[in-house]
Design a protein around this motif. Sequence first.
Motif, PDB file in Angstrom:
ATOM      1  N   MET A 130      -0.396  -6.548  -6.390  1.00 39.16           N
ATOM      2  CA  MET A 130      -0.846  -6.192  -5.390  1.00 39.16           C
ATOM      3  C   MET A 130      -2.067  -7.097  -4.786  1.00 39.16           C
ATOM      4  O   MET A 130      -2.874  -7.733  -5.228  1.00 39.16           O
ATOM      5  CB  MET A 130      -1.229  -5.113  -6.102  1.00 39.16           C
ATOM      6  N   GLN A 131      -1.476  -7.105  -3.654  1.00 38.10           N
ATOM      7  CA  GLN A 131      -2.609  -7.819  -2.118  1.00 38.10           C
ATOM      8  C   GLN A 131      -4.139  -6.984  -2.476  1.00 38.10           C
ATOM      9  O   GLN A 131      -3.509  -5.651  -2.063  1.00 38.10           O
ATOM     10  CB  GLN A 131      -2.130  -8.287  -0.828  1.00 38.10           C
ATOM     11  N   GLN A 132      -5.199  -7.687  -2.681  1.00 40.49           N
ATOM     12  CA  GLN A 132      -6.131  -6.148  -2.931  1.00 40.49           C
ATOM     13  C   GLN A 132      -6.693  -6.260  -1.194  1.00 40.49           C
ATOM     14  O   GLN A 132      -5.959  -7.112  -0.101  1.00 40.49           O
ATOM     15  CB  GLN A 132      -7.212  -7.335  -3.220  1.00 40.49           C
ATOM     16  N   LEU A 133      -6.967  -4.828  -0.751  1.00 40.19           N
ATOM     17  CA  LEU A 133      -6.973  -4.925   0.549  1.00 40.19           C
ATOM     18  C   LEU A 133      -8.630  -4.331   0.506  1.00 40.19           C
ATOM     19  O   LEU A 133      -9.056  -2.862   0.603  1.00 40.19           O
ATOM     20  CB  LEU A 133      -6.960  -3.407   0.488  1.00 40.19           C
ATOM     21  N   PRO A 134      -9.679  -5.364   0.697  1.00 44.45           N
ATOM     22  CA  PRO A 134     -10.834  -4.736   0.194  1.00 44.45           C
ATOM     23  C   PRO A 134     -11.495  -4.010   1.291  1.00 44.45           C
ATOM     24  O   PRO A 134     -12.483  -3.541   0.675  1.00 44.45           O
ATOM     25  CB  PRO A 134     -11.833  -6.149   0.452  1.00 44.45           C
ATOM     26  N   VAL A 138      -9.497  -1.169   2.468  1.00 43.43           N
ATOM     27  CA  VAL A 138      -9.040  -0.091   2.305  1.00 43.43           C
ATOM     28  C   VAL A 138      -9.477   0.179   1.376  1.00 43.43           C
ATOM     29  O   VAL A 138     -10.265   1.710   0.414  1.00 43.43           O
ATOM     30  CB  VAL A 138      -7.910  -0.604   2.330  1.00 43.43           C
ATOM     31  N   HIS A 169      -8.125  -1.062  -8.028  1.00 48.52           N
ATOM     32  CA  HIS A 169      -7.041  -0.956  -6.356  1.00 48.52           C
ATOM     33  C   HIS A 169      -8.757  -1.632  -5.369  1.00 48.52           C
ATOM     34  O   HIS A 169      -8.044  -2.191  -4.595  1.00 48.52           O
ATOM     35  CB  HIS A 169      -7.051   0.191  -6.323  1.00 48.52           C
TER      36      HIS A 169
END
Lengths: 206, 92, 281
Positions: free
Chosen positions: B1-5, B7, B77
């Motif tokens: 999963m790509q991190q969404l910093p 978010v 996450h």
Amino acid sequence: MLIETTAAAPRIRVEVPPDFHQVPLERETEARTASQLQVLDEMGLSQADQREALSLYLEGLAVRLTTANVGGSAFCAVRLDGRPSTATLTVGLQSIGTLDRGLAVLGAAEALRRDPRYTNVAVVELGNQAAVTAVAERSLASNESTDGRRAVLREMLAFVPVQGHPWAVLLTLATPCLEDWDTYVALLLDICRSLQIERPEPSLLR
Amino acid sequence: MQQLPLVGAEVQRIGSAFGTASQELSGAVNRLGDLPVDTVGTPSCDAAVSSGLRDLRTALARLQATAEECVAVLVRHGGPAGGEDLRQGEPT
Amino acid sequence: MRADVILGFDPTPADTNALVAVSDGLRGAVRALIEARSGLDRLGRTGSVWDGSAGAPLAALLRRFSQQASALEESLVDCLHAVDGWRAGVDARQRQVAEIVATVAELGDDPAATTRRTRLIAMARELGVDHERAAADLSAAFEELSASIQQIVDPHDDLAAELDRALLALAAAVEEWMADQAPELLRTALTLGEIAGLTTVISELIGIAALGRNPGEDEGVAEVVAKSPGSHRLIKALRQQWLDVAPVELPAATFAVRRSAGLADALAGRRGGDMERTEPC
């Protein structure tokens, strides 16, 4: 004051303090010229060549704005802390393809964070509404000014989704007067809080 | 999963709230464990109080464990950069 | 004086110190539950980023945890009332028993006081019956607490796993939204910034922003100039410095439409006297 936008977009009202003068954008030349003259009078310009220069610039800017996705632009020229201070406010509407304001806020915040032009990207709460703010700076002159300072225009962008519509209002408040930055940031957030859906025409009201 | 910093920054607010919940509940669980429950009243009453407090302690510990598990999930996450962009003042 | 020594039995067994500790412990648990849920309640409220279809599963999980804490808190408050009621009753009964015990001790083995001693011991027994009855109420309150807990907290509930799934779905939704919308959003944002820059030139022409440049050299400004009906005159005007003809007086900023506390703070103390002459910012 009217903001040009597409027919599909909601009509938005934002309250802008009377310190701001809107760049006249009326479609009819006569009405636009009258508004331009009013701006010149409000600014108290006495020199004929200065009045002419500003008038010519306002007209060029009006034409330029018709080709941009911009609803309106306004500027203030005031005294703050005993010094002259100036800032510009620019407003636009942006389709966001969803009625989910939370999703749009998270997506816009992340998109701006990934863009190297923006810093201090943040999700903020404006009353009963989440919004995104981001800061950018642009250099106005290629060289340093005579006093050794580099002229910088600092802007804060606010992204505010419109409740019940797949649209967001984008507002930019920019100033070269960096010492007044905190005041202008607070002002922009206040303007964002004033956002309301309006009928029948979108307007940027004083 | 790509991190969404960013978010992730919002997610970290939830993590922080669960962290507070975990801490508060943990304190309550510990305090309940130290209570003298065998001299509250009559023997039958002591038994009921003791049993009730044991159930309460178990329930609080379960909630605390849930909060702790949620913190772990949220940290996973959130991404380490998430908090950096978090602006103080008007958080959501 | 100990009741069981003097009377041969203790009609009102209860350690008041232990009761204070239990009462305090329950109060502490109520406070902890309130603290535990209040942060989560704030996050999930209307208008938050979780207030939408993408964030809804996450908000629902926050609510579920909060509701469990809240229900537990309610049951605990009921139980706490029972404990406090029991405490007050114990205090009153133990005071009465203490008086009886003191009197019986005073009477000693005096044969003339047998009737009175018997009556006092009977009174103590009656207090004991009341005490048992009240103890049964307290037992019932704790049994009810146990029963409520079974209803409220499901040991098989895996909220964390659901949270994990909700976050994965949210991240995917955000990525999808960005793929669709971000390019146009960033274009509009850039345009607004450019227009802000172009509008700033007005302040230079008025003479209140001295930015040490010829704005006409800016590509965007040149585009505006090209659209102006008097381009040549405007190019010339943009080369000039207008500081000398700046407005003598500028109005003090009011920003007065809907001033927030934040803006009022920012403006506080900024109302200086009238300026003799403006200087550029």
